[in-house]
Design an enzyme around this catalytic site. Structure first.
Site, short mmCIF file in Angstrom:
data_model
loop_
_atom_site.label_atom_id
_atom_site.label_comp_id
_atom_site.label_asym_id
_atom_site.label_seq_id
_atom_site.Cartn_x
_atom_site.Cartn_y
_atom_site.Cartn_z
N SER B 126 -1.30 2.33 6.52
CA SER B 126 -2.43 2.61 5.40
C SER B 126 -2.54 1.55 4.32
O SER B 126 -1.86 0.63 4.22
CB SER B 126 -1.97 4.10 4.69
OG SER B 126 -1.84 4.99 5.59
N SER B 158 6.52 3.56 5.41
CA SER B 158 7.82 3.99 5.47
C SER B 158 9.06 3.12 5.58
O SER B 158 8.87 2.36 6.71
CB SER B 158 7.76 5.24 6.65
OG SER B 158 6.61 5.98 6.36
N GLU B 240 2.96 9.18 17.15
CA GLU B 240 3.23 10.11 15.92
C GLU B 240 2.76 11.28 15.86
O GLU B 240 3.54 12.07 15.24
CB GLU B 240 2.80 8.91 14.98
CG GLU B 240 3.48 9.49 13.50
CD GLU B 240 2.91 8.13 12.31
OE1 GLU B 240 3.30 8.43 11.34
OE2 GLU B 240 2.10 7.75 12.49
#
Lengths: 318, 363, 276
Positions: B126, B158, B240
């Site tokens: 992102s 993350s 994912e």
């Protein structure tokens, strides 16, 4: 709202806009901003009659202030002091009212330890989840029949998930002075006050969400223009407005229990949607969405969970 | 139809169960520097038994286990209360991409160190203006001598606060949106990288912003063809969303804990939600067994993503409603569950995919 | 482990689908009355639901044969059977011959009164017990087969309503475009699909294990998924779905009736919890 009530709302809102800094307040020793609290008591938002040194505000005015505090999540002893004042006024003890209420009206923090189920309670033992219980200077307690002034033993702050609400554990050691009778209606007063605050929190959570979806652009347009999001915010709006009606209709035991259940659940749904519609930014510490979510959860549990009150309602409503 | 386990799977299950029973210990949060290292050494301990990546080929540190055995491993892993996997992004997102699109050299170089957690990977998809709409990303990779120079900003990355390397998509042009993107690997400690941790709901830095200022990436860290990054990445995104990131074992274990919690705190008003949580976990488990015989398509993975993410929230919220606001053992999981409907493509986007690609509704 | 249907099973489902779509009803001509394996029964009943076939099929094809030990006396002649399991299944669906279970004892039964179901296509009767037909019958397994096939039927009903609604959303235009292009409609239908997709493995899993816990879990999930499909179907169809002429009503009403038939969702949730 009357013009006077609107003026009160604007005064509180403008005070909080200018002076409330939630994150700074929760870092202070007692978890609230004393300056903001002093200004609030100056406005006169506690429901204390003039004869006892108060502003003569009614519960309606107090609820207006609580709703504003709920909007911004500003930590404040208002809920605790309000309940203590209400319990005193209902005690039938003029001497105690004359001695304590002027101090409360001036901003001395007071709190009330009471059995949320209105059942018999011991004044010798540990009381949990006491609003502002670690720093309140005036400590009142009910055993379910009488109202007492307490000299407490040890008390300490109980950190919970919701840092915007100060809770404490108070060790009662049996040293109490009987003040008068305990009025069971105080529970309904407490639930109504909390509901007013919850409505403010839910309304603001929705406003913040609408504002965000108008400015966040994905796929070349504001995400608020996507139908799926519009509908969810429309549902949130319905929840906020019906919660407002429920909170405003607290006139008796049944309607107060209804308000507690309805406003708790509405706030929880609205706050959860706030997180989802904000996306990743809501999962960050910097953004306020998690504060709303945690407040929603803790308010739901305060004074008894929705399930407890639903169960009570099932016996009250025939 | 047959739900029984074969003899070798039963043997494997018994081995995993007994190993976990003697080795699982509580670790500090992986979102702290010290906890991150504790998790890294836990991964190494798993790797020393070849349990960190059981489904991988032995050459890379795995056991060539079947998908069924992997599911059995996951059930045992979560039921034992073992810690979350700090290597998750690498193992479940990057590795499948390397198996599908990488070169032999890349697999040999990258996978063994990933299996031992010598290198922990972060994802860098992102950007501030490219979340659900990932194809609008702007970070670039510009050709230079022997490789590429990365410029731009990634966010919601993350594990990036403490990880070693990262993978992501960069605009190598020409073309707009899905075209002209390339899948690149980069070092989080390379010159030009600035990592700014972002504190998540609980105040800990579970993810980070990554600023890239002429960060050099050698040619051998391009995955797939230059300009083909969208297709390469989407195979990872499917992982994912679908089965691999969230094995059913995680939810069956949480649902069992919820049932135990209900037994200790019975509240008739919450009974249906407790049972529905258990049923949901069981449904997801069986659904996954079905997927072993007929692998899920990309859009079908959207169905499971919406389902498991909402199931996870439901399990945790029910636990919190049973416990009230003092909810030891559930709070962190609850906060984490709330991110499920958001990351890996929000559930709103997944529902669009389901409606358009599985039901054939018009775009 | 092989948790998927065999090609014979999927072929059989396709044959049944074509047969029922053509409006034929004589299921015995396909050999359906000889099906006893629970997984095969699920295959059959999903198609029965898919076409909203009315009548005492659960009882005639799954429950009574199980009670009679496979000797479905009279069934070969095309006679229908029905059975009540008071208190969980207090009434019987109208049939040619009635039975009543009391513990592990199977009685003949006679209808005493007609009752009105929420689904007018389901005619229900009260029964009074007659002579004993058999003792020590496998009542628990027969009941679970009733629950299982009812779950399969709900799954088929839900699928049918999702198909009807998807077709409608693709063709019905408002504001100059098909309503299926609106995100709100898309998300509604996606939710229906998710519910059905995740309920299906529970039904087949229950057919494999045939334990009460799994059978009840399947009934809870299919009741919720199919009823969600019905509500969304009605909402997306709009007024047309509410008319007696439209076929949606048949599916919706049968779903509503089967949701509480063979034990309510609440009763089945209790049974799941008890078994955990």
């Amino acid at each position: 709202m009357t013009p006077e009530q609107l003026a009160l709302r604007d005064a509180v809102r403008s005070l909080l806009t200018k002076h409330s800094d939630v994150r700074a307040a929760i870092e202070t020793p007692h978890g609230y901003d004393k300056d903001v609290w002093a200004r609030l008591t100056d406005i006169g938002v506690l429901p204390i009659p003039e004869q006892y040194g108060g502003s003569g505000a009614t519960r309606t005015e107090t609820h207006i202030a609580l709703e504003e505090l709920g909007r911004t999540l500003t930590p404040s002893p208002l809920l605790a002091s309000t309940l203590a004042a209400e319990a005193l006024l209902a005690s039938g003890n003029d001497e105690a009212c004359a001695r304590l209420l002027p101090r409360i009206a001036d901003g001395t923090v007071a709190t009330l330890i009471w059995p949320w189920d209105n059942g018999p309670a011991s004044l010798d033992g540990t009381a949990r989840y006491v609003l502002d219980g670690d720093h309140a200077e005036i400590l009142l307690a009910s055993d379910g029949t009488g109202l007492y002034e307490i000299e407490s033993g040890a008390r300490q702050h109980t950190p919970t998930m919701d840092q915007t609400r100060r809770l404490a554990t108070v060790h009662l050691d049996g040293r109490e002075t009987h003040l008068g009778r305990w009025s069971p209606e105080i529970r309904d007063v407490a639930l109504a006050a909390l509901a007013a605050e919850q409505v403010g929190t839910a309304a603001r959570a929705l406003e913040l969400t609408v504002e965000y979806t108008k400015t966040r652009v994905q796929f070349g347009k504001p995400i608020g223009s996507f139908q799926a999001l519009k509908h969810r915010m429309a549902d949130m709006h319905v929840l906020v407005e019906t919660a407002r009606s429920a909170a405003g209709a607290c006139t008796d035991e049944v309607s107060a229990a209804v308000a507690k259940v309805y406003c708790s659940e509405a706030l929880f749904k609205v706050a959860a949607e706030m997180v989802q519609l904000h996306g990743g930014i809501a999962i960050t510490w910097e953004h306020d969405a998690h504060l709303y979510l945690k407040r929603a959860h803790s308010s739901g549990q305060l004074f008894g969970s929705p399930a407890v009150h639903l169960d009570r309602l099932s016996r009250l409503v025939r | 139809m047959d739900l029984s386990l074969d003899a070798s799977t039963l043997t494997f299950q018994a081995e995993v169960r007994s190993w976990l029973a003697t080795h699982v210990r509580p670790l500090s949060s992986m979102d702290t520097a010290a906890g991150f290292e504790e998790h890294r050494s836990w991964e190494r301990q798993l790797a020393s038994e070849r349990l960190s990546v059981v489904s991988w080929p032995a050459a890379f540190g795995g056991r060539d286990a079947s998908l069924l055995q992997w599911l059995v491993f996951e059930e045992e892993y979560h039921a034992s209360g073992a810690p979350g996997r700090v290597s998750q992004n690498g193992i479940f997102l990057l590795a499948p991409t390397l198996f599908a699109h990488g070169t032999d050299e890349q697999r040999a170089r990258i996978l063994p160190s990933m299996a031992r957690a010598d290198v922990v990977w972060a994802q860098a998809w992102s950007e501030p203006e490219a979340g659900s709409d990932l194809a609008s990303l702007r970070s670039t990779a510009v050709r230079c001598d022997g490789g590429w120079l990365l410029r731009g900003q990634k966010t919601w990355s993350s594990r990036a606060a403490f990880a070693d390397r990262a993978f992501g998509l960069f605009r190598t042009g020409p073309g707009e949106r899905h075209r002209g993107l390339t899948y690149l690997l980069f070092d989080l400690r390379a010159p030009g990288v600035t990592v700014r941790p972002i504190a998540q709901l609980d105040g800990e830095p579970g993810f980070a912003e990554v600023f890239l200022d002429d960060v050099f990436v050698p040619d051998h860290d391009v995955v797939g063809e230059v300009g083909d990054g969208w297709r390469v990445a989407m195979s990872t995104a499917g992982n994912e969303r679908g089965l691999t990131l969230r094995s059913p074992g995680r939810f069956t274990a949480a649902a069992s804990r919820l049932v135990e919690l209900y037994r200790k705190n019975p509240d008739p008003a919450l009974r249906d939600r407790v049972v529905d949580a258990w049923i949901g976990a069981q449904a997801y488990r069986l659904h996954t067994f079905g997927a072993l015989a007929a692998p899920l398509s990309g859009p079908a993975a959207s169905v499971t993503k919406v389902f498991w993410s909402e199931l996870d929230v439901a399990i945790h919220e029910t636990a919190l409603d049973l416990l009230g606001e003092v909810a030891p053992g559930w709070r962190d999981g609850w906060l984490f569950s709330l991110s499920g409907p958001i990351y890996a493509g929000t559930n709103e986007i997944q529902r669009n995919v389901i409606a358009e690609r599985l039901l054939g509704l018009p775009r | 482990m092989m948790f998927t249907l065999s090609s014979e099973q999927t072929d059989f489902a396709a044959v049944l689908h074509d047969f029922l779509r053509a409006g034929k009803t004589d299921l015995a001509s396909l050999g359906v009355d000889e099906v006893t394996d629970p997984v095969d029964l699920v295959v059959v009943f999903e198609e029965v639901g898919h076409h909203a076939v009315a009548g005492p099929l659960i009882e005639s094809l799954a429950v009574v044969p199980a009670l009679m030990g496979g000797v479905a006396a009279g069934a070969a002649a095309g006679a229908t059977h029905s059975v009540a399991f008071p208190p969980l299944v207090p009434h019987a669906v109208e049939a040619d011959r009635y039975f009543l279970i009391d513990g592990d004892t199977l009685h003949e039964a006679t209808p005493t009164a007609e009752l009105e179901s929420v689904d007018p296509s389901r005619r229900l009767v009260d029964l009074s017990p007659g002579p004993i037909v058999a003792t020590d019958v496998p009542a628990a397994r027969a009941f679970d087969l009733g629950v299982l096939t009812c779950s399969a039927q709900l799954l088929g009903l839900g699928r049918a309503m999702l198909e009807l609604t998807t077709t409608h959303a693709k063709t019905r235009a408002q504001f100059g475009k098909p309503i299926g292009q609106f995100q709100a409609v898309k998300h509604h239908l996606a939710n229906v699909l998710i519910g059905l997709e995740l309920a299906r493995p529970l039904v087949f899993g229950a057919a494999v294990t045939m334990n009460s816990r799994d059978v009840s879990a399947a009934k809870v999930a299919t009741s919720d998924a199919a009823w969600q499909a019905a509500r969304i179907a009605l909402q997306v169809h709009g007024a047309i779905g509410y008319t007696a002429e439209h076929e949606l009503g048949r599916f919706l009403l049968q779903t509503r009736a089967l949701r509480t038939a063979w034990g309510s969702p609440s009763m089945h949730r209790a049974r799941v919890l008890e078994a955990l």
